[in-house]
Motif scaffolding. Structure first.
Motif, short mmCIF file in Angstrom:
data_model
loop_
_atom_site.label_atom_id
_atom_site.label_comp_id
_atom_site.label_asym_id
_atom_site.label_seq_id
_atom_site.Cartn_x
_atom_site.Cartn_y
_atom_site.Cartn_z
N ARG A 324 17.42 -41.56 -23.54
CA ARG A 324 16.79 -42.97 -23.84
C ARG A 324 15.67 -43.11 -22.79
O ARG A 324 14.52 -43.65 -23.36
CB ARG A 324 17.93 -44.14 -23.23
CG ARG A 324 19.28 -43.96 -24.18
CD ARG A 324 20.28 -45.02 -23.72
NE ARG A 324 21.41 -45.11 -24.66
CZ ARG A 324 22.37 -45.71 -24.65
NH1 ARG A 324 22.43 -46.48 -23.59
NH2 ARG A 324 23.20 -45.64 -25.74
N GLU A 325 15.52 -42.59 -21.97
CA GLU A 325 14.18 -42.47 -21.25
C GLU A 325 13.06 -41.86 -21.94
O GLU A 325 12.14 -42.47 -22.14
CB GLU A 325 14.17 -41.73 -19.75
CG GLU A 325 12.81 -41.64 -18.88
CD GLU A 325 12.34 -43.08 -18.71
OE1 GLU A 325 11.26 -42.98 -18.15
OE2 GLU A 325 13.13 -44.10 -18.90
N ALA A 326 13.30 -40.82 -22.75
CA ALA A 326 12.44 -40.07 -23.31
C ALA A 326 12.04 -40.68 -24.52
O ALA A 326 10.80 -40.85 -24.79
CB ALA A 326 12.98 -38.68 -24.05
N VAL A 327 13.00 -41.27 -25.13
CA VAL A 327 12.58 -42.41 -26.25
C VAL A 327 11.68 -43.52 -25.89
O VAL A 327 11.01 -44.06 -26.65
CB VAL A 327 14.26 -42.80 -27.09
CG1 VAL A 327 13.97 -43.99 -27.97
CG2 VAL A 327 14.68 -41.50 -27.73
N ARG A 328 12.34 -44.26 -24.83
CA ARG A 328 11.62 -45.30 -24.38
C ARG A 328 10.07 -45.13 -24.00
O ARG A 328 9.34 -45.51 -24.53
CB ARG A 328 12.31 -45.55 -23.02
CG ARG A 328 11.41 -47.03 -22.51
CD ARG A 328 11.79 -47.44 -20.86
NE ARG A 328 11.15 -46.48 -19.83
CZ ARG A 328 10.38 -46.37 -19.71
NH1 ARG A 328 9.17 -47.11 -20.18
NH2 ARG A 328 9.67 -45.33 -18.81
N VAL A 329 9.89 -43.86 -23.35
CA VAL A 329 8.23 -43.40 -23.26
C VAL A 329 7.62 -43.07 -24.39
O VAL A 329 6.60 -43.63 -24.52
CB VAL A 329 8.33 -42.23 -22.22
CG1 VAL A 329 7.01 -41.65 -22.09
CG2 VAL A 329 8.99 -42.51 -20.79
N ALA A 330 8.16 -42.60 -25.32
CA ALA A 330 7.67 -42.23 -26.67
C ALA A 330 7.31 -43.60 -27.59
O ALA A 330 6.36 -43.71 -27.98
CB ALA A 330 8.55 -41.50 -27.56
N ASP A 331 8.38 -44.51 -27.25
CA ASP A 331 8.25 -45.72 -28.14
C ASP A 331 7.20 -46.70 -27.41
O ASP A 331 6.38 -47.24 -28.22
CB ASP A 331 9.61 -46.65 -27.95
CG ASP A 331 9.62 -47.68 -28.88
OD1 ASP A 331 9.75 -47.29 -30.21
OD2 ASP A 331 9.67 -48.98 -28.50
N ASP A 332 7.12 -46.44 -26.09
CA ASP A 332 5.86 -47.30 -25.56
C ASP A 332 4.40 -46.80 -25.91
O ASP A 332 3.55 -47.34 -26.17
CB ASP A 332 6.19 -47.14 -23.96
CG ASP A 332 7.03 -48.07 -23.57
OD1 ASP A 332 7.58 -48.92 -24.15
OD2 ASP A 332 7.41 -48.00 -22.32
N GLN A 333 4.52 -45.28 -26.00
CA GLN A 333 3.31 -44.65 -26.63
C GLN A 333 2.95 -45.11 -27.82
O GLN A 333 1.48 -45.29 -28.28
CB GLN A 333 3.35 -43.17 -26.44
CG GLN A 333 2.97 -42.61 -25.10
CD GLN A 333 2.80 -41.25 -25.16
OE1 GLN A 333 3.60 -40.32 -25.52
NE2 GLN A 333 1.51 -40.60 -24.43
N ASN A 334 3.88 -45.09 -28.74
CA ASN A 334 3.80 -45.48 -30.23
C ASN A 334 3.11 -46.78 -30.19
O ASN A 334 2.19 -47.36 -31.10
CB ASN A 334 4.84 -45.33 -30.99
CG ASN A 334 5.44 -43.98 -31.41
OD1 ASN A 334 4.74 -43.22 -31.09
ND2 ASN A 334 6.58 -43.87 -31.42
N LYS A 335 3.75 -47.85 -29.41
CA LYS A 335 3.24 -49.26 -29.34
C LYS A 335 1.77 -49.26 -29.09
O LYS A 335 0.91 -50.08 -29.55
CB LYS A 335 4.03 -50.05 -28.57
CG LYS A 335 5.48 -50.33 -29.04
CD LYS A 335 6.30 -51.02 -28.23
CE LYS A 335 7.81 -51.44 -28.85
NZ LYS A 335 8.91 -52.10 -28.12
N PRO A 373 12.65 -39.75 -34.37
CA PRO A 373 11.47 -39.03 -34.74
C PRO A 373 10.21 -39.89 -33.99
O PRO A 373 10.29 -41.20 -33.84
CB PRO A 373 11.34 -39.47 -36.43
CG PRO A 373 12.07 -40.49 -36.56
CD PRO A 373 13.12 -40.49 -35.39
N THR A 374 9.15 -39.09 -33.70
CA THR A 374 7.92 -39.63 -33.04
C THR A 374 6.96 -39.07 -33.60
O THR A 374 7.15 -38.14 -34.28
CB THR A 374 7.95 -39.51 -31.19
OG1 THR A 374 7.51 -38.19 -31.25
CG2 THR A 374 9.37 -39.62 -30.77
N LEU A 375 5.49 -39.59 -33.25
CA LEU A 375 4.33 -39.06 -33.73
C LEU A 375 4.14 -37.71 -33.19
O LEU A 375 3.31 -36.88 -33.89
CB LEU A 375 3.26 -39.92 -33.22
CG LEU A 375 3.47 -41.44 -33.75
CD1 LEU A 375 2.26 -42.08 -32.96
CD2 LEU A 375 2.96 -41.37 -35.39
#
Length: 415
Positions: A324-335, A373-375
Motif C-alpha cells: 500500500r505504501e508503494a501504491v500510495r507513492v506511485a499514485d501520488d506521482q501519477n497525480k 498498474p502504474t506508468l
C-alpha cells in the motif's frame, strides 16, 4: 492449611514466572549495552542450521554433481563472501558430460571464471540471473533455501541461473554483519553479476526473503538514488520479495524467533519502554521508506510482494503495508503529472484503499492477488493461504513471479 505448607508452592510459582522474566530483562539490557550482542539477536548469523555439513559440497543439499559451484566474491572493504552459482537443470542436462568431465572433485574453486559453469553463464546470450538474498539465521544451504533455488529456475530451466551467497559473518563468509555491511555485500554481488559475469541488469531479477527482502529493497533503491546521474542509474528486470516487513522497530513488536521466542512483543504495550529499546537499535532496515524512495526515483520497475497467511514469524500485514505504501507513492506521482493509470485516479487519497480492494482477485484456497498498474510498471501483491515463513520459497509462485519480471523487459535487439 499452614502458611509454611504454602511456601514451597509459592516459591515454585515465583521461580517459574520470575526466572524467565529476569533472564528476558537481562537479555534486553545486554542488547542495549552491547551492540555486538544486538547484532547476534537481529541477524542470528551464528545459528548456521547446517551443522556437520560442508557448504563446499552442494551435493549434500540435493544438487547434481557440478551443478553448483562454490566460490568467493570480494567486497570493496576486503571481505570475502562465500557464494554459490546454481546452474539451471536444463542447462546442466544439455552439458552433463562436459560438466562431469571437470573431474570427480568438489569444493570451492579459486577461479570460477575458469570453469565450464561460468562459461555457460557468461557465454549464453539468453542467460538470466536471479540474485538471491536469504533471510536471517542459517546459511545459503539451510532449510528450504536449496529447494527454493530449484523453484526459481523451474519456469525457465535452461536460461535462469541463480547466484546466492552468505552475507558477511554468515557461513563461510568473513566479517561481521551490520546494516551498512549487508548493503555493501549486495552491491558487491550485483557488481560481480554485471561486470564479471557480464549479465546486463535487465536480465537480472532481485529476490529476497525475510531479512533478505530488506537487503534487496536497499540494493534496488541504492542503484536508482537521485544522487546518481540518469545514465548511472541501474534498473533490474524486477524485484521479488517474500515475507517482508515494514521496518525492524515495528517488526520487533510482533516478531517471534522461530515463531516462539519473543523479541520486544512483551514490552510493546508499554510505549515509553518500547521506544526506549527501539531507538537504540543499530539496524533498523526501514523498508517502507526505502521502498517509497525507490518507487519515486526509478524510471521503471516490476515489483512483486509474496506472503503466506499462515506465516507465524512475520505477519502478512507487513507485506500489505509495504504494498500500500508503494501504491500510495506511485499514485501520488501519477497525480503530480496529471495522469493516473487507474480508473479512480481523481479520487481522494482516503479512497485509495477502496480502490486497491477493487483490484483484488480472490483465488479461494490459493489466496488472493492484487495488481496495481502504474506508468512505470506493475506493483503486485500475492497472498497465499499456505506457505508459512519459508516453505513458500519453494512453491511455484516464486518461479512464476521471477518469470513475469523477466518477461516484462524488452531486451535490446528484440522487436
Amino acid at each position: 492449611m499452614e502458611p509454611s505448607a504454602l511456601r514451597p508452592t509459592v516459591l515454585a510459582v515465583c521461580l517459574t514466572l520470575g526466572v524467565p522474566v529476569v533472564v528476558y530483562i537481562g537479555l534486553l539490557g545486554a542488547m542495549v549495552a552491547a551492540p555486538s550482542f544486538q547484532a547476534h539477536a537481529v541477524y542470528l548469523h551464528k545459528i548456521t542450521l547446517t551443522w556437520f555439513k560442508d557448504l563446499n559440497v552442494p551435493e549434500q543439499f540435493g544438487f547434481a554433481h557440478h551443478q553448483v559451484t562454490p566460490f568467493h566474491i570480494p567486497t570493496s572493504e576486503g571481505e570475502k563472501l562465500h557464494a554459490w552459482h546454481v546452474l539451471p537443470l536444463g542447462a546442466y542436462l544439455e552439458n552433463e558430460q562436459d560438466l562431469l568431465a571437470q573431474g570427480p572433485g568438489a569444493g570451492s574453486v579459486d577461479s570460477f571464471q575458469d570453469t565450464l559453469n561460468f562459461r555457460l553463464l557468461k557465454g549464453n546470450p539468453n542467460a538470466r540471473l536471479v540474485l538471491y538474498f536469504h533471510g536471517a539465521s542459517g546459511t545459503m544451504a539451510s532449510g528450504w533455501r536449496p529447494a527454493s533455488y530449484r523453484s526459481l529456475y523451474a519456469a525457465d530451466p535452461v536460461n535462469t541461473h541463480i547466484l546466492t551467497f552468505d552475507y558477511r559473518g554468515y557461513g563461510l563468509s568473513s566479517g561481521h554483519p551490520s546494516e551498512t555491511g549487508l548493503i555493501n555485500d549486495a552491491l558487491a554481488a550485483a557488481h560481480w553479476a554485471m561486470h564479471t559475469a557480464g549479465i546486463p541488469p535487465e536480465r537480472i531479477v532481485i529476490f529476497g526473503q525475510s531479512l533478505g527482502s530488506a537487503v534487496a529493497i536497499a540494493l534496488v533503491n541504492e542503484l536508482v538514488n537521485p544522487r546518481r546521474q540518469p545514465n548511472e542509474k541501474i534498473h533490474f528486470a524486477g524485484l521479488v520479495v517474500t515475507a517482508s516487513f515494514t521496518d525492524v522497530p515495528r517488526l520487533t513488536a510482533t516478531y517471534r524467533i522461530g515463531g516462539f521466542i519473543p523479541v520486544l512483543s512483551p514490552v510493546a504495550r508499554l510505549p515509553t519502554l518500547f521506544n526506549f529499546f527501539t531507538k537504540r537499535l543499530q539496524s533498523t532496515w526501514d523498508n517502507s521508506q526505502r521502498l517509497g524512495d525507490f518507487i519515486t526515483s526509478a524510471a521503471r520497475y516490476h515489483v512483486t510482494f509474496l506472503h503466506a497467511e499462515d506465516d507465524s514469524d512475520i505477519p502478512m500485514k507487513h507485506s500489505i503495508q509495504l504494498f500500500r505504501e508503494a501504491v500510495r507513492v506511485a499514485d501520488d506521482q501519477n497525480k503530480a503529472v496529471g495522469k493516473d493509470s487507474s480508473a479512480g485516479g481523481n479520487e481522494e487519497d482516503r479512497e485509495l484503499e477502496d480502490r486497491i480492494d477493487e483490484k483484488t482477485e480472490m483465488r479461494g484456497q490459493g489466496g488472493n492477488v492484487t495488481i496495481w498498474p502504474t506508468l512505470k510498471g506493475p506493483i503486485r501483491l500475492e497472498l497465499l493461504r499456505y506457505g508459512v515463513h519459508d516453505k513458500i520459497m519453494s512453491f511455484p509462485v516464486t518461479g512464476l513471479a521471477v518469470r513475469r519480471a523477466f518477461d516484462s523487459v524488452r531486451y535490446a535487439g528484440e522487436p
